[in-house]
Design a protein around this motif. Structure first.
Motif, PDB file in Angstrom:
ATOM      1  N   CYS A   1      -8.185  -7.409  17.151  1.00 33.69           N
ATOM      2  CA  CYS A   1      -8.091  -8.301  15.908  1.00 33.69           C
ATOM      3  C   CYS A   1      -8.881  -7.021  15.114  1.00 33.69           C
ATOM      4  O   CYS A   1      -9.543  -6.254  15.088  1.00 33.69           O
ATOM      5  CB  CYS A   1      -9.012  -9.555  16.253  1.00 33.69           C
ATOM      6  SG  CYS A   1      -9.150 -10.341  14.645  1.00 33.69           S
ATOM      7  N   ALA A   2      -8.571  -7.756  13.788  1.00 29.10           N
ATOM      8  CA  ALA A   2      -8.054  -6.531  12.360  1.00 29.10           C
ATOM      9  C   ALA A   2      -8.346  -7.491  11.295  1.00 29.10           C
ATOM     10  O   ALA A   2      -7.246  -8.890  11.276  1.00 29.10           O
ATOM     11  CB  ALA A   2      -7.372  -5.458  12.002  1.00 29.10           C
ATOM     12  N   ALA A   3      -9.159  -6.848  10.284  1.00 31.08           N
ATOM     13  CA  ALA A   3      -9.649  -7.800   9.123  1.00 31.08           C
ATOM     14  C   ALA A   3      -9.482  -7.141   7.720  1.00 31.08           C
ATOM     15  O   ALA A   3      -9.674  -5.910   8.052  1.00 31.08           O
ATOM     16  CB  ALA A   3     -10.656  -8.751   8.961  1.00 31.08           C
ATOM     17  N   THR A   4      -9.144  -7.452   6.746  1.00 29.61           N
ATOM     18  CA  THR A   4      -8.660  -7.287   5.143  1.00 29.61           C
ATOM     19  C   THR A   4      -9.475  -8.015   4.558  1.00 29.61           C
ATOM     20  O   THR A   4      -9.122  -9.238   4.878  1.00 29.61           O
ATOM     21  CB  THR A   4      -7.318  -5.975   4.961  1.00 29.61           C
ATOM     22  OG1 THR A   4      -7.405  -5.848   4.127  1.00 29.61           O
ATOM     23  CG2 THR A   4      -6.313  -7.238   4.957  1.00 29.61           C
ATOM     24  N   SER A   5      -9.850  -7.388   2.935  1.00 28.03           N
ATOM     25  CA  SER A   5     -10.226  -8.298   2.327  1.00 28.03           C
ATOM     26  C   SER A   5      -9.587  -8.250   1.425  1.00 28.03           C
ATOM     27  O   SER A   5      -9.661  -8.407  -0.328  1.00 28.03           O
ATOM     28  CB  SER A   5     -11.792  -8.078   2.462  1.00 28.03           C
ATOM     29  OG  SER A   5     -12.275  -6.001   2.139  1.00 28.03           O
TER      30      SER A   5
END
Length: 122
Positions: free
Chosen positions: A96-100
């Motif tokens: 899982c990965a996130a970006t703002s």
């Protein structure tokens, strides 16, 4: 620093279902987008699905379309990946990965969780 924590995974027979969850350490609305990737042994990392934290929709890889569903729970800062009709070729480590930032469409994610193994037997 944003922390991403993955849970779920495991082993299942072909045709079965599994659910993966991903919790971020910040309010989910502070993230632009969340994504799921997978990497099978000897293969390159593959994009699986992504979802905007605002209600701007989701995207699925052709290989999982119609079988996997990505969803979000803003109140719990959680994104889930429901996997149904699993196939042996879905066997991989899932991330899982996130970006703002506005890099979602480019599949560029600076924050990653640990992987979780999904094994589908025939």
């Amino acid at each position: 620093q944003v922390q991403v924590k993955v849970s779920g995974g495991g082993s299942v027979q072909a045709g079965g279902s599994l659910r993966l969850s991903c919790v971020v350490s910040r309010n989910l609305f502070s993230m632009e987008c969340m994504g799921w990737f997978r990497q099978a042994p000897g293969k390159e990392r593959e994009r699986v699905a992504r979802i905007y934290t605002s209600n701007r929709g989701a995207y699925y890889a052709d290989s999982v379309k119609g079988r996997f569903t990505i969803s979000k729970d803003n109140g719990e800062n959680t994104v889930s990946l429901q996997m149904k009709s699993l196939k042996p070729e879905d066997t991989a480590i899932y991330y899982c990965a996130a970006t703002s930032s506005r890099s979602c469409s480019d599949w560029e994610f600076p924050y990653w969780g640990q992987g979780t193994q999904v094994t589908v037997s025939s």
